[in-house]
Scaffold this motif. Structure first.
Motif, mmCIF file in Angstrom:
data_model
loop_
_atom_site.group_PDB
_atom_site.id
_atom_site.type_symbol
_atom_site.label_atom_id
_atom_site.label_comp_id
_atom_site.label_asym_id
_atom_site.label_seq_id
_atom_site.Cartn_x
_atom_site.Cartn_y
_atom_site.Cartn_z
ATOM 1 N N LEU B 188 9.554 -30.642 37.048
ATOM 2 C CA LEU B 188 10.570 -29.856 36.343
ATOM 3 C C LEU B 188 10.701 -28.462 36.976
ATOM 4 C CD1 LEU B 188 12.450 -30.441 34.003
ATOM 5 C CD2 LEU B 188 10.736 -29.566 32.434
ATOM 6 N N LEU B 189 9.549 -27.855 37.306
ATOM 7 C CA LEU B 189 9.590 -26.534 37.950
ATOM 8 C C LEU B 189 10.253 -26.622 39.325
ATOM 9 C CD1 LEU B 189 6.084 -25.020 37.098
ATOM 10 C CD2 LEU B 189 8.305 -24.379 36.170
ATOM 11 N N THR B 190 9.940 -27.697 40.071
ATOM 12 C CA THR B 190 10.533 -27.872 41.397
ATOM 13 C C THR B 190 12.042 -28.030 41.289
ATOM 14 O OG1 THR B 190 8.501 -28.951 42.095
ATOM 15 C CG2 THR B 190 10.413 -29.251 43.509
ATOM 16 N N LEU B 191 12.480 -28.849 40.326
ATOM 17 C CA LEU B 191 13.916 -29.038 40.122
ATOM 18 C C LEU B 191 14.583 -27.706 39.775
ATOM 19 C CD1 LEU B 191 13.858 -32.371 38.099
ATOM 20 C CD2 LEU B 191 14.977 -32.031 40.312
ATOM 21 N N LEU B 192 13.886 -26.919 38.973
ATOM 22 C CA LEU B 192 14.420 -25.609 38.584
ATOM 23 C C LEU B 192 14.594 -24.726 39.821
ATOM 24 C CD1 LEU B 192 15.138 -23.507 36.418
ATOM 25 C CD2 LEU B 192 12.716 -22.980 36.226
ATOM 26 N N ALA B 193 13.557 -24.667 40.647
ATOM 27 C CA ALA B 193 13.622 -23.832 41.848
ATOM 28 C C ALA B 193 14.723 -24.340 42.781
ATOM 29 C CB ALA B 193 12.270 -23.824 42.558
ATOM 30 N N LEU B 194 14.821 -25.662 42.940
ATOM 31 C CA LEU B 194 15.859 -26.234 43.805
ATOM 32 C C LEU B 194 17.250 -25.890 43.287
ATOM 33 C CD1 LEU B 194 14.437 -29.786 44.586
ATOM 34 C CD2 LEU B 194 14.866 -27.952 46.224
#
Lengths: 294, 282
Positions: B188-194
């Motif tokens: 979820l954090l990675t998707l947010l950063a992306l």
């Protein structure tokens, strides 16, 4: 429904669990539970009950000792979906946009493909579980619209839909009225009779003799464990909780105008009290809510 | 000459699209709006609205450092954003400070570092464009870059929406049934950063925060079903992107801010609908 699943058991073998600051929340705890059991985990707030639960569910790793579930290491047992968890009401955000049937379906995720598209068997399991807890007519309600007891039943239905042989319940009677409490107890008894192992964390002392056949008295470590009748005694409770419980005793002469030496003892942690009646050291549990006076 | 209302509306929408910059702007606005909307549902439910704020601010030093060491800006931005989220989690679990305070320190510290570096280093970037985007200045390669990030992110969120929801709703149960909770958390954090990286050129790191909150909040107000919440959020965001982009052309305003203003107006509308409904029921 016959299930080809391992026999439920929880073996806690001399575990010590420490926080990152080095303080041990649980020290040298050992006990063992088998199938067809409802066991109470009794301890005051801050006694490490939830740490023990978290360890059994693999969120915390003991720094010494081991936990085995149905003979397997915790991670392997969880992967097989052997353990269901019924959370405390305070842990749940009741404003979430999920319906009753959505929550129960979450019990089936371990059985589904990676996209979690429910199959016929999953829908059937949800229908059956909702029916069994008497919540079928509420299935399209948002969870926040339910009463305290209904909320509990939804999460019990989720455990049923999951089909787990081992169910951990955290304070199941908080915020639940007496009628719902006995409905939940009936359901737990039926689940026990199907061979399941239920492990119930509670500080509601009065209901323990009502439905638990085993007890683990806990305060940082296991103080006593075994059958309720021989373990859940005044002496053991006094040792477990010392001055932390309210303790009211009415001795023979105060109760009767005769030589009857039987006495009443009330132990309570502000929840439903534990009431013992009888002659010294031969006292039996009585159930004040069901008025079965001897 | 008398115009019927639909014809007037039609040309109001279509005429601006004769310009190439409007076409590119519209495509990128819809892409960014959609991916932000889906993620915003999870951020709103998990109480992570501030996390979107933190990660987007923290992207700035990553952009400048990427420029200095000559790697794609998107990679620097992504690394800095994710680094901020991980640092926040680490500090929170290793100190007594509460999460919001940790986030406040980490993201404003990184943002300040980014500003210091930006002034020190000679770049061809405009600070205004990084902060507020330059929607009508995007070129087709920029649109492609945004699409390459946004489309897979949209597919992943939709495919894994139930697991992500369960993780937000009841992480204990998610773990008890053997779901990879750590992977979901960092996923979820990675998707947010992306998503923030994909939105960078179009709306910038400040305005993306609004796009990561408002659609989810609108959906949350208007429905009790999660799938409907996702749909409402996406519809509100895409609608705002289209209307905002076209409107900004006619009023000769900045495009990113116009989209955010339209979204905020929709949010206010949703609040009023909800209040109206409640007092009618009472």
């Amino acid at each position: 429904m016959m299930r080809d699943r391992p026999t439920p058991s929880i073996e806690v073998n001399d575990i010590t669990v420490s926080y990152s600051n080095g303080v041990a929340a649980v020290r040298n705890a050992t006990f063992e539970l088998g199938p067809s059991t409802i066991c109470a985990l009794v301890g005051i707030n801050g006694s490490g009950k939830s740490t023990l639960f978290k360890t059994i569910m693999g969120f915390l790793t003991p720094s010494a000792g081991s936990v085995r579930i149905a003979g397997l290491p915790v991670k392997a047992a969880l992967r097989q979906g052997l353990v269901a968890y019924v959370p405390q009401s305070e842990e749940v955000d009741w404003n979430f946009p999920v319906l009753v049937e959505d929550v129960v379906m979450m019990g089936r995720y371990g059985h589904m493909n990676v996209l979690r598209i429910p199959a016929k068997a999953d829908r059937a399991a949800v229908d059956q579980a909702l029916d069994r807890v008497g919540m079928s007519e509420y299935r399209t309600r948002q969870i926040g619209e339910l009463s305290g007891g209904q909320k509990k039943r939804v999460f019990l239905a989720r455990a049923l839909a999951q089909g787990s042989e081992i169910v951990l319940l955290d304070e199941p009677f908080t915020g639940v009225d007496v009628k719902t409490e006995s409905a939940i107890i009936d359901l737990l008894r039926a689940m026990r009779d199907e061979g399941r192992l239920m492990f119930v964390s509670t500080h509601n002392l009065g209901s323990v003799p009502d439905f638990c056949d085993q007890v683990v008295l806990f305060n940082r470590t296991v103080l006593a464990y075994g059958p309720t009748a021989t373990t859940f005694t005044e002496a053991n409770l006094a040792q477990a909780f010392g001055g932390l419980l309210r303790h009211v005793r009415l001795s023979g002469p105060d109760l009767h105008d005769d030589a009857d030496q039987r006495r009443v003892t009330v132990l309570t942690d502000d929840e439903r009290p534990l009431v013992l009646y009888g002659e010294r050291d031969q006292e039996k549990h009585v159930n004040p809510d069901r008025s079965e006076t001897p | 000459m008398t115009w019927s209302a639909p014809a007037w509306l039609w040309s109001w929408f279509i005429d601006p699209l004769a310009h190439g910059f409007m076409q590119r702007g519209l495509v990128v606005a819809v892409l960014v709006g959609a991916v932000c909307a889906l993620l915003s549902c999870y951020l709103v439910l998990k109480g992570w609205a501030l996390m979107g704020d933190a990660v987007s601010h923290a992207v700035l030093p990553g952009i400048v450092i990427a420029h200095v060491i000559q790697i794609p800006l998107a990679i620097g931005a992504f690394a800095a954003g994710l680094g901020c989220a991980i640092a926040t989690g680490y500090i929170k679990s290793n100190s007594r400070i509460k999460e919001d305070a940790v986030m406040g320190i980490v993201f404003s510290g990184l943002f300040a570092l980014g500003l210091v570096l930006f002034v020190k280093v000679e770049t061809d970037q405009h600070l205004n464009h990084i902060l507020f985007g330059n929607m009508l200045g995007v070129q087709w390669p920029d649109v492609l870059e945004a699409a390459l990030i946004a489309v897979p992110a949209i597919v992943i969120v939709i495919a894994k929406r139930r697991d992500l929801l369960l993780y937000c709703f009841d992480p204990t149960h998610a773990r008890a049934i053997g779901l990879p909770v750590g992977t979901l958390h960092f996923g979820l954090l990675t998707l947010l950063a992306l998503t923030i990286v994909a939105s960078l050129k179009a709306v910038g790191i400040i305005l993306v925060i609004a796009m990561l909150i408002a659609p989810g909040a609108i959906g949350y107000l208007l429905t009790k079903r999660f799938d409907a919440m996702l749909a409402i959020a996406a519809a509100a965001a895409i609608g705002s992107s289209v209307v905002g982009t076209i409107l900004s052309f006619h009023i000769d305003g900045a495009t990113g801010p116009t989209i955010v203003v339209v979204q905020s107006a929709l949010f206010v509308l949703a609040v009023m609908i909800k209040r109206g409904g409640r007092s009618a029921n009472a």
